[in-house]
Design a protein around this motif. Structure first.
Motif, PDB file in Angstrom:
ATOM      1  N   ALA A 133       3.848   0.788  11.068  1.00  0.00           N
ATOM      2  CA  ALA A 133       2.889   0.324  10.310  1.00  0.00           C
ATOM      3  C   ALA A 133       1.930   1.614  10.193  1.00  0.00           C
ATOM      4  O   ALA A 133       1.315   1.487   8.804  1.00  0.00           O
ATOM      5  N   GLU A 134       1.746   2.520  11.069  1.00  0.00           N
ATOM      6  CA  GLU A 134       0.752   3.723  10.664  1.00  0.00           C
ATOM      7  C   GLU A 134       1.358   4.377   9.453  1.00  0.00           C
ATOM      8  O   GLU A 134       0.631   4.843   8.410  1.00  0.00           O
ATOM      9  N   LEU A 135       2.872   4.649   9.471  1.00  0.00           N
ATOM     10  CA  LEU A 135       3.531   5.331   8.400  1.00  0.00           C
ATOM     11  C   LEU A 135       3.319   4.578   6.923  1.00  0.00           C
ATOM     12  O   LEU A 135       3.077   5.151   6.013  1.00  0.00           O
ATOM     13  N   VAL A 136       3.650   3.176   7.202  1.00  0.00           N
ATOM     14  CA  VAL A 136       3.171   2.429   5.867  1.00  0.00           C
ATOM     15  C   VAL A 136       1.947   2.495   5.336  1.00  0.00           C
ATOM     16  O   VAL A 136       1.714   2.601   3.997  1.00  0.00           O
ATOM     17  N   ARG A 137       0.944   2.499   6.098  1.00  0.00           N
ATOM     18  CA  ARG A 137      -0.356   2.302   5.673  1.00  0.00           C
ATOM     19  C   ARG A 137      -0.897   3.830   5.187  1.00  0.00           C
ATOM     20  O   ARG A 137      -2.047   3.875   4.638  1.00  0.00           O
ATOM     21  N   SER A 138      -0.146   4.673   5.372  1.00  0.00           N
ATOM     22  CA  SER A 138      -0.709   6.045   5.016  1.00  0.00           C
ATOM     23  C   SER A 138      -0.303   6.153   3.407  1.00  0.00           C
ATOM     24  O   SER A 138      -0.953   6.897   2.815  1.00  0.00           O
ATOM     25  N   ALA A 139       0.314   5.028   2.994  1.00  0.00           N
ATOM     26  CA  ALA A 139       0.344   4.983   1.493  1.00  0.00           C
ATOM     27  C   ALA A 139      -0.595   3.935   0.856  1.00  0.00           C
ATOM     28  O   ALA A 139      -1.451   3.497   1.751  1.00  0.00           O
ATOM     29  N   VAL A 140      -0.376   3.315  -0.342  1.00  0.00           N
ATOM     30  CA  VAL A 140      -1.403   2.540  -0.885  1.00  0.00           C
ATOM     31  C   VAL A 140      -1.361   1.188  -0.284  1.00  0.00           C
ATOM     32  O   VAL A 140      -0.931   0.047  -0.870  1.00  0.00           O
ATOM     33  N   VAL A 141      -1.467   0.795   1.040  1.00  0.00           N
ATOM     34  CA  VAL A 141      -1.571  -0.167   1.804  1.00  0.00           C
ATOM     35  C   VAL A 141      -2.762  -0.665   2.548  1.00  0.00           C
ATOM     36  O   VAL A 141      -3.187  -0.109   3.165  1.00  0.00           O
ATOM     37  N   GLY A 142      -3.210  -2.077   2.113  1.00  0.00           N
ATOM     38  CA  GLY A 142      -4.567  -2.182   2.886  1.00  0.00           C
ATOM     39  C   GLY A 142      -4.133  -2.748   4.133  1.00  0.00           C
ATOM     40  O   GLY A 142      -3.329  -2.958   4.876  1.00  0.00           O
ATOM     41  N   ARG A 143      -5.481  -2.794   4.920  1.00  0.00           N
ATOM     42  CA  ARG A 143      -5.618  -2.863   6.411  1.00  0.00           C
ATOM     43  C   ARG A 143      -4.942  -4.297   6.575  1.00  0.00           C
ATOM     44  O   ARG A 143      -4.331  -4.268   7.643  1.00  0.00           O
TER      45      ARG A 143
END
Length: 553
Positions: A133-143
């Motif tokens: 999840a941390e890796l994915v949220r480093s992109a343009v992905v909201g909380r």
């Protein structure tokens, strides 16, 4: 010599900035989650759908005439019968439709809740625990994108199940099973599923571990079922109105066709989902709202051993299954005294009990019920045996095996817990069944017989462990195929007795070779053979694990 320098112009944005959108990337995550669950979700939905259709169709044979259905209504009209099924109002006109809702809706609602909880925790807390999840949220992905996607996938699965049930049941052509009632019956399942998906959305924020989030949500499902059972079996149904399962049952499909109780489920689901989103904004990624307990300065002697460390990892699941099987045993034992009256007019069940044999209906019925308890225990041993696979894929096995800990000792610790824990949960099931059964029949001598009837299934559980170890050792990507053992055992061992499956099908299951105590006499030969087979399978699985490469991160 002079030179002119100018700062480079920043590139103009090519599209709208979405970094501040808390739901950015939700649609992509939904597609990704559906791609990952392209096998898992259809299996869940089809199993629930086909199981419901098979049960509804069997009513045509089991309760073919009005007298049969009237006799079934009379036998179900007891506190124990209502606790196992649903509210008494269904018994006023016990047709095929009301019978289906009465006997199946509360049971399948628990399974739908289980499916929903596992979907949400798999795509939220498990993603954080593994670091994805941390890796994915480093992109343009909201909380909130992960939680929104997980809830959306759970909602889609529940909606698909609701539509399948509505279409399938309406097409059976059963008397009293009409289109309007089937539509309500299907969406009653979906409403309960949405509630427990939202419950998982909250529990996923509380703890930092997937098993803790799932276990807490499953405990809520168990509490909802207990409240429903207590309310339906008593003189007042106030407790049932505290349970979303009770709300779904009080929609009375095929009887009154009331939709408004499902609105209570939707309101609660929306409120819990909103709470989940609000709580997720109050914690860091990978953390939980509940602070981690400080451990001891030094590890205990038990944690320095492979079996002690494995027991620490398994203790929550073991405690949950132990408590659940004990309560299941108590519930089944409570109706043992009424078994003869409840089943006397059901010809197919009577024939199945006669094939089992035994001194009386209570003993034969107890041996049939024991198969169900043993299969639930088999679910635990499969989960426990496959825990090393999840540790391996999560990357936690590699650091341990980089030390002086051998592969055999590491897996052996988990196997010790699976083998011993499976036997313990069987014992607890037998204790609950024995205490309650002896009390309901007034026969104290039945207690040791029922405890022994549970323990004789231990070698079959050990064979189940062996099958799972072989798959883990030699075919790790196919480890999930171990779930076929408990599923097949239930189909041929319990339903097969009623539907008259041929004997060779029962012989393919390790549970089919266990003496059916207390109806049958104890025979040590098959138990010893099953134990030898289990030992051979465990040895073979360990040999395969020593030879193959470890999956690393």
């Amino acid at each position: 010599m002079t030179a002119a320098t100018a700062a480079p112009e920043a590139p103009a944005p090519t599209g709208p900035v979405t970094g501040g959108n808390a739901l950015a990337g939700t649609r992509t995550l939904i597609r990704f989650a559906l791609r990952r669950d392209r096998v898992r979700l259809p299996v869940w939905v089809l199993a629930l759908f086909l199981g419901t259709l098979a049960t509804a169709n069997s009513f045509r044979t089991l309760y073919g005439g009005p007298e049969d259905r009237a006799n079934a209504a009379r036998t179900m009209d007891s506190p124990a019968g209502l606790a196992m099924s649903g509210p008494r109002h269904y018994l006023d006109d016990y047709g095929f439709g009301s019978m289906l809702s009465h006997q199946m809706l509360g049971f399948t609602a628990v399974l739908v809740g289980l499916m929903s909880v596992l979907v949400v925790t798999r795509h939220t807390r498990a993603e954080e625990e593994t670091g994805r999840a941390e890796l994915v949220r480093s992109a343009v992905v909201g909380r909130h994108a992960h939680l929104a996607a997980a809830l959306s996938v759970a909602a889609l699965a529940n909606l698909a199940l609701a539509l399948l049930l509505a279409l399938g049941l309406a097409g059976l052509g059963l008397e009293g099973v009409d289109t309007a009632g089937s539509l309500l019956y299907g969406f009653a399942h979906a409403a309960v599923g949405l509630v427990f998906a939202a419950v998982a959305a909250v529990t996923a924020q509380i703890t930092a571990h997937t098993r803790g989030a799932s276990g807490t949500a499953l405990a809520v499902i168990g509490l909802a079922y207990v409240l429903r059972a207590a309310g339906d079996s008593g003189r007042t149904d106030a407790l049932s109105w505290l349970s979303p399962i009770g709300w779904a049952q009080r929609s009375y499909p095929y009887v009154d066709d009331r939709w408004w109780p499902l609105l209570l489920c939707l309101v609660l689901a929306v409120a819990l989902a909103a709470a989940g989103f609000a709580l997720s904004a109050r914690r860091d990624v990978g953390a939980g709202l509940r602070p981690e307990k400080l451990g001891r300065p030094t590890a205990s002697d038990a944690l320095t051993t492979s079996s002690g460390f494995a027991l620490r990892l398994h203790r929550g699941t073991l405690a949950g299954f132990g408590a659940g099987l004990f309560l299941m045993g108590v519930m089944y034992g409570s109706i043992l005294g009424d078994a003869e009256e409840m089943l006397k007019d059901i010809d197919q069940v009577q024939e199945a009990l006669e094939r089992i044999g035994g001194a009386g209906v209570a003993e034969s019925f107890a041996s049939m019920v024991m198969v169900v308890l043993a299969v639930v225990a088999a679910v635990y041993v499969v989960m426990a045996t496959l825990r090393p696979r999840s540790e391996e894929t999560a990357g936690r096995a590699e650091p341990l095996l980089a030390t002086g800990l051998s592969r055999t000792r590491w897996v052996g610790g988990h196997l010790a817990v699976a083998l011993g824990g499976g036997t313990v949960v069987l014992l607890l099931a037998g204790l609950g069944f024995g205490v309650s059964g002896a009390a309901s029949t007034g026969d104290a001598g039945l207690f040791p017989e029922l405890v022994g009837a549970a323990l004789v299934y231990a070698p079959a559980l050990w064979v189940t462990v062996g099958v799972a170890v072989v798959l883990f050792g030699w075919f790790p990507r196919a480890s999930a195929a171990a779930w076929a053992v408990p599923v097949y055992a239930f189909v041929v061992g319990y339903l097969g007795q009623i539907l008259r499956f041929p004997d060779w099908m029962n012989n393919l299951s390790p549970f089919g070779h266990v003496p059916r105590l207390p109806a049958a006499d104890l025979d040590w030969t098959p138990l010893l053979l099953l134990t030898l087979v289990a030992a051979g399978l465990v040895w073979l699985g360990l040999a395969g694990f020593r030879r193959r490469d470890l999956e690393t991160k």
